[in-house]
Design a protein around this motif. Structure first.
Motif, PDB file in Angstrom:
ATOM      1  N   GLN A 556      -1.135   4.106 -16.182  1.00 39.05           N
ATOM      2  CA  GLN A 556      -0.372   4.061 -14.938  1.00 39.05           C
ATOM      3  C   GLN A 556      -0.408   5.428 -14.262  1.00 39.05           C
ATOM      4  O   GLN A 556      -0.553   6.458 -14.908  1.00 39.05           O
ATOM      5  CB  GLN A 556       1.103   3.694 -15.209  1.00 39.05           C
ATOM      6  N   GLY A 557      -0.228   5.411 -12.960  1.00 41.79           N
ATOM      7  CA  GLY A 557       0.007   6.641 -12.219  1.00 41.79           C
ATOM      8  C   GLY A 557      -1.139   7.631 -12.259  1.00 41.79           C
ATOM      9  O   GLY A 557      -2.307   7.287 -12.419  1.00 41.79           O
ATOM     10  N   GLU A 558      -0.785   8.903 -12.113  1.00 43.68           N
ATOM     11  CA  GLU A 558      -1.776   9.967 -11.967  1.00 43.68           C
ATOM     12  C   GLU A 558      -2.584  10.203 -13.236  1.00 43.68           C
ATOM     13  O   GLU A 558      -3.684  10.753 -13.180  1.00 43.68           O
ATOM     14  CB  GLU A 558      -1.079  11.256 -11.544  1.00 43.68           C
ATOM     15  N   THR A 635      -6.414   6.673  -6.353  1.00 43.75           N
ATOM     16  CA  THR A 635      -6.066   8.085  -6.191  1.00 43.75           C
ATOM     17  C   THR A 635      -5.203   8.273  -4.949  1.00 43.75           C
ATOM     18  O   THR A 635      -5.159   7.424  -4.064  1.00 43.75           O
ATOM     19  CB  THR A 635      -7.340   8.941  -6.059  1.00 43.75           C
ATOM     20  N   LYS A 636      -4.521   9.405  -4.906  1.00 40.48           N
ATOM     21  CA  LYS A 636      -3.622   9.693  -3.795  1.00 40.48           C
ATOM     22  C   LYS A 636      -4.381   9.699  -2.461  1.00 40.48           C
ATOM     23  O   LYS A 636      -5.539  10.094  -2.387  1.00 40.48           O
ATOM     24  CB  LYS A 636      -2.958  11.054  -3.993  1.00 40.48           C
ATOM     25  N   ARG A 637      -3.653   9.272  -1.423  1.00 38.31           N
ATOM     26  CA  ARG A 637      -4.197   9.300  -0.073  1.00 38.31           C
ATOM     27  C   ARG A 637      -3.194   9.988   0.846  1.00 38.31           C
ATOM     28  O   ARG A 637      -1.984   9.790   0.710  1.00 38.31           O
ATOM     29  CB  ARG A 637      -4.463   7.886   0.454  1.00 38.31           C
ATOM     30  N   SER A 638      -3.697  10.767   1.785  1.00 42.35           N
ATOM     31  CA  SER A 638      -2.807  11.435   2.735  1.00 42.35           C
ATOM     32  C   SER A 638      -2.396  10.512   3.870  1.00 42.35           C
ATOM     33  O   SER A 638      -1.413  10.770   4.576  1.00 42.35           O
ATOM     34  CB  SER A 638      -3.479  12.684   3.298  1.00 42.35           C
ATOM     35  N   SER A 639      -3.151   9.423   4.067  1.00 37.52           N
ATOM     36  CA  SER A 639      -2.805   8.441   5.093  1.00 37.52           C
ATOM     37  C   SER A 639      -2.964   7.052   4.511  1.00 37.52           C
ATOM     38  O   SER A 639      -3.639   6.858   3.488  1.00 37.52           O
ATOM     39  CB  SER A 639      -3.707   8.615   6.319  1.00 37.52           C
ATOM     40  N   LEU A 802       6.131  -4.224  -5.607  1.00 34.64           N
ATOM     41  CA  LEU A 802       6.717  -3.721  -6.850  1.00 34.64           C
ATOM     42  C   LEU A 802       5.680  -3.687  -7.965  1.00 34.64           C
ATOM     43  O   LEU A 802       5.569  -2.695  -8.689  1.00 34.64           O
ATOM     44  CB  LEU A 802       7.915  -4.577  -7.261  1.00 34.64           C
ATOM     45  N   VAL A 803       4.906  -4.770  -8.128  1.00 35.64           N
ATOM     46  CA  VAL A 803       3.932  -4.771  -9.226  1.00 35.64           C
ATOM     47  C   VAL A 803       2.822  -3.755  -8.959  1.00 35.64           C
ATOM     48  O   VAL A 803       2.242  -3.194  -9.893  1.00 35.64           O
ATOM     49  CB  VAL A 803       3.341  -6.182  -9.471  1.00 35.64           C
ATOM     50  N   TRP A 804       2.552  -3.487  -7.690  1.00 36.14           N
ATOM     51  CA  TRP A 804       1.539  -2.473  -7.356  1.00 36.14           C
ATOM     52  C   TRP A 804       2.009  -1.077  -7.759  1.00 36.14           C
ATOM     53  O   TRP A 804       1.306  -0.344  -8.467  1.00 36.14           O
ATOM     54  CB  TRP A 804       1.215  -2.520  -5.870  1.00 36.14           C
ATOM     55  N   ILE A 805       3.198  -0.702  -7.315  1.00 38.03           N
ATOM     56  CA  ILE A 805       3.649   0.670  -7.615  1.00 38.03           C
ATOM     57  C   ILE A 805       3.977   0.824  -9.098  1.00 38.03           C
ATOM     58  O   ILE A 805       3.820   1.908  -9.657  1.00 38.03           O
ATOM     59  CB  ILE A 805       4.835   1.095  -6.712  1.00 38.03           C
ATOM     60  N   ALA A 806       4.430  -0.261  -9.755  1.00 37.74           N
ATOM     61  CA  ALA A 806       4.696  -0.177 -11.189  1.00 37.74           C
ATOM     62  C   ALA A 806       3.422   0.148 -11.951  1.00 37.74           C
ATOM     63  O   ALA A 806       3.451   0.795 -12.999  1.00 37.74           O
ATOM     64  CB  ALA A 806       5.289  -1.491 -11.689  1.00 37.74           C
ATOM     65  N   THR A 807       2.289  -0.274 -11.414  1.00 40.18           N
ATOM     66  CA  THR A 807       1.004  -0.055 -12.073  1.00 40.18           C
ATOM     67  C   THR A 807       0.376   1.275 -11.689  1.00 40.18           C
ATOM     68  O   THR A 807      -0.052   2.044 -12.551  1.00 40.18           O
ATOM     69  CB  THR A 807       0.039  -1.206 -11.727  1.00 40.18           C
ATOM     70  N   VAL A 808       0.317   1.561 -10.387  1.00 39.01           N
ATOM     71  CA  VAL A 808      -0.456   2.738  -9.965  1.00 39.01           C
ATOM     72  C   VAL A 808       0.377   4.013  -9.870  1.00 39.01           C
ATOM     73  O   VAL A 808      -0.189   5.110  -9.896  1.00 39.01           O
ATOM     74  CB  VAL A 808      -1.172   2.483  -8.620  1.00 39.01           C
ATOM     75  N   CYS A 809       1.702   3.883  -9.759  1.00 43.37           N
ATOM     76  CA  CYS A 809       2.539   5.086  -9.648  1.00 43.37           C
ATOM     77  C   CYS A 809       3.051   5.571 -10.991  1.00 43.37           C
ATOM     78  O   CYS A 809       3.462   6.715 -11.122  1.00 43.37           O
ATOM     79  CB  CYS A 809       3.740   4.830  -8.730  1.00 43.37           C
ATOM     80  N   GLY A 810       3.068   4.706 -11.986  1.00 43.68           N
ATOM     81  CA  GLY A 810       3.617   5.098 -13.269  1.00 43.68           C
ATOM     82  C   GLY A 810       5.133   5.053 -13.269  1.00 43.68           C
ATOM     83  O   GLY A 810       5.766   4.561 -12.338  1.00 43.68           O
ATOM     84  N   LYS A 811       5.724   5.601 -14.341  1.00 41.16           N
ATOM     85  CA  LYS A 811       7.168   5.519 -14.505  1.00 41.16           C
ATOM     86  C   LYS A 811       7.732   6.851 -14.977  1.00 41.16           C
ATOM     87  O   LYS A 811       7.021   7.677 -15.559  1.00 41.16           O
ATOM     88  CB  LYS A 811       7.533   4.408 -15.496  1.00 41.16           C
ATOM     89  N   LYS A 813      10.277   7.887 -17.610  1.00 41.70           N
ATOM     90  CA  LYS A 813      10.819   7.180 -18.768  1.00 41.70           C
ATOM     91  C   LYS A 813      10.505   5.697 -18.571  1.00 41.70           C
ATOM     92  O   LYS A 813       9.345   5.314 -18.579  1.00 41.70           O
ATOM     93  CB  LYS A 813      12.309   7.461 -18.939  1.00 41.70           C
ATOM     94  N   THR A 814      11.506   4.837 -18.348  1.00 39.69           N
ATOM     95  CA  THR A 814      11.215   3.432 -18.103  1.00 39.69           C
ATOM     96  C   THR A 814      11.463   3.044 -16.655  1.00 39.69           C
ATOM     97  O   THR A 814      11.306   1.881 -16.291  1.00 39.69           O
ATOM     98  CB  THR A 814      12.076   2.538 -19.018  1.00 39.69           C
ATOM     99  N   ASP A 815      11.854   3.998 -15.817  1.00 37.95           N
ATOM    100  CA  ASP A 815      12.186   3.701 -14.424  1.00 37.95           C
ATOM    101  C   ASP A 815      10.942   3.751 -13.544  1.00 37.95           C
ATOM    102  O   ASP A 815       9.998   4.512 -13.802  1.00 37.95           O
ATOM    103  CB  ASP A 815      13.213   4.705 -13.896  1.00 37.95           C
ATOM    104  N   PHE A 816      10.972   2.950 -12.471  1.00 36.58           N
ATOM    105  CA  PHE A 816       9.897   3.015 -11.497  1.00 36.58           C
ATOM    106  C   PHE A 816       9.907   4.381 -10.811  1.00 36.58           C
ATOM    107  O   PHE A 816      10.965   4.896 -10.452  1.00 36.58           O
ATOM    108  CB  PHE A 816      10.063   1.928 -10.436  1.00 36.58           C
ATOM    109  N   ARG A 817       8.737   4.933 -10.619  1.00 30.48           N
ATOM    110  CA  ARG A 817       8.598   6.215  -9.932  1.00 30.48           C
ATOM    111  C   ARG A 817       7.770   5.970  -8.678  1.00 30.48           C
ATOM    112  O   ARG A 817       6.590   5.637  -8.760  1.00 30.48           O
ATOM    113  CB  ARG A 817       7.930   7.235 -10.847  1.00 30.48           C
ATOM    114  N   TYR A 818       8.413   6.129  -7.515  1.00 32.42           N
ATOM    115  CA  TYR A 818       7.747   5.797  -6.256  1.00 32.42           C
ATOM    116  C   TYR A 818       7.036   7.028  -5.694  1.00 32.42           C
ATOM    117  O   TYR A 818       7.509   8.161  -5.814  1.00 32.42           O
ATOM    118  CB  TYR A 818       8.760   5.289  -5.237  1.00 32.42           C
ATOM    119  N   SER A 819       5.894   6.787  -5.064  1.00 34.33           N
ATOM    120  CA  SER A 819       5.131   7.869  -4.440  1.00 34.33           C
ATOM    121  C   SER A 819       4.550   7.348  -3.144  1.00 34.33           C
ATOM    122  O   SER A 819       3.874   6.310  -3.147  1.00 34.33           O
ATOM    123  CB  SER A 819       4.011   8.340  -5.373  1.00 34.33           C
TER     124      SER A 819
END
Length: 938
Positions: A556-558, A635-639, A802-811, A813-819
């Protein structure tokens, strides 16, 4: 309380004289129920039992003490009781006893226990759910492992108290080696390995003084005897005493070297005899090692009995890794003796390597499963008594700590004997068990600092070295005489999960050794990532396959963008995976770790397998997000990738607290300066958006600065902000020192905004988001879209998002981490028509109206999954269906299908975007060494 503590409490209760009045309270206390609960029950409160002598504790048990010989009838009365059946009772167990016998029933499964009262500690595992511990079959059916762990722990602690020098770093290895010898003796005396059942414990009991003054001397002579061959004993100097001569020659280096024994106290002697009184023949080596490894670790002893890795979880790793294939070949072979022989030869050449083996759980389970298949082959070939061709030396491991390493070796020895006894009979097992072999299977060392090729070399490359000591092998003598031409190697492990924050100095050094030559940004990776990369490198060099249990953070995430390109450069693919599941232990009410299982190989077949709970799917490819999708990394996008609103971070003060007064400070300002109210706004971050409540900020536009400075308290606060920013080490703060009335980052506008908390609970079915106005300033602890069309809120509030950010943004601890850059800007949305936007706008309005109907409830109240109002749930479901029809013309069946469609769309949209823009070189990578993408394999 954990399982070991519960077993000890239950055992002590069973040994006391039975007290019919006190038993119910004593019983509940033994399972960890608090004194306040027991006091209420004693007072007659919260006891709705309608059975004579009964006690009912809601959500737990309905029990009763009865007259002699009325246990069966009383259990039937408890079962028929209206109080038991009442919906609010939620009774899990029924129990009746008269102090002589005891009967219990699991209400859910209908399973029962009937035994003598004094024997009920042997069934404590049946009732573990009373302490909030999930019932585990191995413990429920056979509690010897927990009981043995508790006995050994008491003995260990008492011996260290009496022998403090044995607790020092210099002597801790001696103490751990002594404990390994004890465990072997307990097992050997109950299985016939020693001549005479109970020989070791009886000898200690008969030949030592009650005050324990000579226990160390007697035990030392017994240990010395087991290092002397029978033919050499008459010449032994000093001469062995007669009581020691009855013990066989063991060898295997378990009893070689020093035979020194720590001094015993009277209590230590008692603990030793109690431990020996257990039936060690029933020990499960596949779980016992994990249970006991905390005994020898000061820091972990408080978690005694919690280190348990269940067999079903281990098989989630081993079955798809290679055992399923062996079983399939067995079924395909049928009764064909030629095919069966080929399969048996294949099994004999399979190596299993665990580079983080702990006490050997994975290795032992693999060995026992392979022996079962081999035994079935032998039966089908008419050779049931044939000696096993599977050598223990095929099961290799690395373990950092010495005691788990010793227990891992011992567990494999015990497993071998038990398998021989099971498949060939006790006589054959005993005839071939002693003396123990001297080969080494477990290397003690730091797996991330060692060369794995040296511990488990590639096929046919065994290095012949003589090993002097099975239980204390130098790292430069890890190899044994071993050939495996044409064999297979499988890696499996449950490595340490330490996140990037909190790693020890040694762990940071380990990460540097693995990643520093390859990646600049590795310091943000979890520790387990190093094991995954080394496994991929090993697979590439040797043709092996690997499977690791890991926290889901590396999928997940970065971390995905940092780790997985390196794995793919090693030509590895994910050939199977288990999506997130809970990996728990035997602690009462202990939160389980959310894990995934990753199967990697450089030699994949055509199909991949994706395990999602009980559902298994064959898929053409598995992405590093564990989705049946192309191997694409987000990967991160500026736009924004899609035609949606511009989301950015909220407003950042960097003010030392002077622009963000508390409620009390705000009230003091307004009490003195009522006109200041126009410059004070509500200030919200993740917490306030979700839970409500007030924070405040001083917000002064440049045009209003002259008016604001007329308020003395503001002038004073601005001066302090200026001083704070001038003395700060931050460039952004320094650059904004001249405008102390403003936040350092201030996108806030007069338009309505959609705010999204950066951190929120994973329990919610939907991401929290809120519509805010000019009078509310969104902090940098949230993300925000200013002047956004309302249909953007329908996207954010959808299950799809929600399922998108839960996968690509990571968490976190166990909480959703939004980016905003990783979650929103990458979110793939089809091109929307004006009608689509109008429909989604109506959905967002319906969600807001449903919330308004329950004012003043907060987001936390409204989105509790168990308390969510029906009208709000319905509004979200309608929003989901409206949006999902835009994607595929119908509602998605599940989250897996949602993710697969999103990744498919993301792949297509990024490909189109790439055609319109020049390709950029990925940041953070280092140039690979020539000849290998990853340089020299360690």
């Amino acid at each position: 309380m954990n399982a070991v503590e519960i077993e000890q409490a239950i055992s002590e209760l069973a040994e006391q004289p039975f007290d019919a009045v006190e038993f119910p309270y004593q019983f509940l206390a033994a399972f960890g129920h608090k004194e306040t609960t027991l006091k209420r029950l004693r007072a007659g409160n919260n006891n709705p039992s309608d059975v004579a002598g009964g006690m009912l504790l809601r959500n737990h048990i309905h029990l009763a003490v009865c007259a002699p010989e009325q246990v069966g009838a009383t259990l039937a009365a408890l079962k028929a009781s209206p109080a038991t059946a009442h919906a609010k009772a939620k009774v899990k167990f029924l129990l009746a006893t008269d102090g002589q016998t005891l009967e219990a029933e699991d209400v859910g499964s209908g399973e029962t226990v009937a035994c003598a009262y004094s024997d009920f500690p042997n069934h404590f595992g049946f009732l573990l759910a009373l302490a909030g511990i999930s019932t585990i079959k191995e413990i429920k059916d056979n509690p010897i492992d927990v009981r043995a762990t508790g006995r050994l722990n008491k003995l260990y602690v008492e011996l260290l108290r009496e022998n403090p020098d044995w607790a020092t770093d210099a002597r801790r290895a001696d103490m751990n080696h002594f404990m390994a010898r004890l465990i072997f003796c307990f097992f050997a005396e109950d299985t016939g390995i020693f001549n005479g059942m109970g020989l070791f414990t009886q000898t200690i009991d008969q030949m030592t003084e009650r005050d324990a003054s000579n226990v160390h001397t007697v035990m030392s002579e017994i240990f010395r005897a087991m290092d002397i061959r029978a033919a050499d004993r008459n010449a032994a100097v000093p001469r062995l005493p007669n009581y020691a001569n009855g013990f066989p020659y063991v060898n295997g280096a378990l009893f070689s070297g020093s035979t020194e024994v720590p001094r015993f106290t009277r209590m230590a002697r008692t603990y030793l005899l109690h431990a020996g009184g257990l039936n060690w023949k029933k020990i499960n080596p596949d779980i016992f090692g994990s249970m006991i490894q905390a005994v020898a670790d000061d820091e972990e002893r408080g978690a005694l009995g919690m280190h348990y890795t269940s067999v079903p979880n281990i098989l989630k790793v081993l079955n798809p890794l290679f055992l399923d294939d062996l079983q399939a070949q067995l079924e395909s072979a049928g009764q064909d003796k030629r095919k069966l022989l080929a399969l048996r030869r294949r099994i004999a050449r399979i190596r299993v390597f665990d580079p983080a083996c702990g006490s050997g759980n994975f290795l032992v389970i693999a060995y026992k499963q392979m022996r079962a298949i081999e035994a079935e082959i032998n039966v089908r070939r008419g050779e049931p008594d044939l000696r096993s061709e599977i050598p223990l030396t095929n099961f290799r491991g690395i373990e950092l700590r010495d005691f788990p390493a010793e227990i891992a070796r011992l567990a494999l020895i015990i497993a071998e004997f038990q398998c021989d006894e099971l498949y060939r009979g006790q006589r054959e097992a005993l005839a071939e068990f002693l003396p123990l072999a001297k080969e080494n299977w477990i290397v003690r060392g730091n797996a991330l600092q060692l060369a794995w090729l040296g511990v488990c070399p590639p096929m046919g490359a065994g290095v012949k070295l003589e090993v002097d000591d099975l239980f204390d092998t130098p790292l430069d003598q890890a190899e044994i005489g071993f050939e495996n031409e044409g064999g297979e190697t499988y890696l499996c492990a449950n490595p340490p999960y330490q996140g990037s924050v909190g790693q020890t100095g040694q762990q940071k050094a380990d990460m540097a050794k693995v990643f520093a030559p390859l990646l600049n940004t590795y310091k943000d990776l979890d520790y387990v990532a190093a094991f995954a990369l080394k496994a991929a490198q090993y697979n590439n060099k040797t043709g092996s396959a690997s499977a690791f249990v890991t926290t889901n953070s590396v999928t997940q995430g970065e971390q995905v963008a940092m780790l997985w390109p390196l794995i793919f450069q090693e030509r590895n693919v994910i050939h199977f995976a288990h999506t997130s599941f809970l990996w728990s232990n035997l602690a009462s009410n202990k939160a389980a770790v959310t894990c995934v299982i990753l199967g990697l190989t450089a030699n994949p077949g055509s199909d991949r397998r994706l395990f999602d709970g009980e559902i298994v799917r064959a898929v053409s490819n598995l992405s590093p997000y564990l989705v049946a999708a192309p191997t694409v990394i987000v990967t991160k996008r500026s736009s924004a990738l899609s035609a949606i609103g511009h989301m950015q971070s909220g407003n950042k003060p960097t003010d030392g607290g002077y622009l963000t007064p508390s409620t009390e400070e705000k009230d003091e300002i307004l009490a003195i300066n009522p006109n200041a109210s126009r410059f004070i706004k509500r200030y919200v971050g993740s917490r306030e958006l979700i839970n409500g409540g007030g924070r405040w900020c001083i917000w002064v536009e440049d045009d209003d600065l002259t008016e604001a400075q007329k308020i003395s308290v503001f002038r004073a606060r601005f001066d302090k902000v200026r001083q704070m920013r001038l003395t700060s080490n931050g460039t952004q703060a320094n650059e904004n020192a001249a405008t102390p009335h403003r936040f350092v980052f201030a996108p806030h506008s007069h338009h309505a905004a959609i705010a999204v908390p950066n951190v929120s609970s994973e329990r919610r079915l939907y991401l929290p988001c809120e519509l805010t106005g000019y009078d509310t300033v969104v902090s940098n602890l949230a993300s925000v879209i200013y002047d956004a069309p309302l249909w953007n809120m329908a996207l954010i509030a959808s299950r799809l998002h929600l399922v998108w950010i839960a996968t690509v943004c990571g968490k976190l601890k166990t909480d959703f981490r939004y980016s905003n850059t990783l979650g929103w800007n990458t979110f793939p949305v089809p091109l929307l028509t004006e009608q689509n936007k109008a429909d989604l706008t109506a959905c967002a309005e319906a969600i807001l109206l449903a919330r308004e109907a329950h004012f003043p409830k907060t987001i936390a109240d409204l989105y509790d999954p168990e308390e969510m109002p029906e009208n709000l749930r319905h509004a979200h479901e309608h929003n989901d269906e409206t949006l999902e029809r835009i994607y595929i013309g119908r509602k998605f069946r599940n989250d897996t299908e949602r993710l697969e469609r999103l990744f498919d769309l993301y792949t297509k949209m990024t490909a189109e975007a790439a055609k319109r823009a020049p390709t950029k070189k990925p940041a953070g990578r280092k140039k690979a060494a020539s000849g290998s993408a990853q340089g020299e394999l360690q």
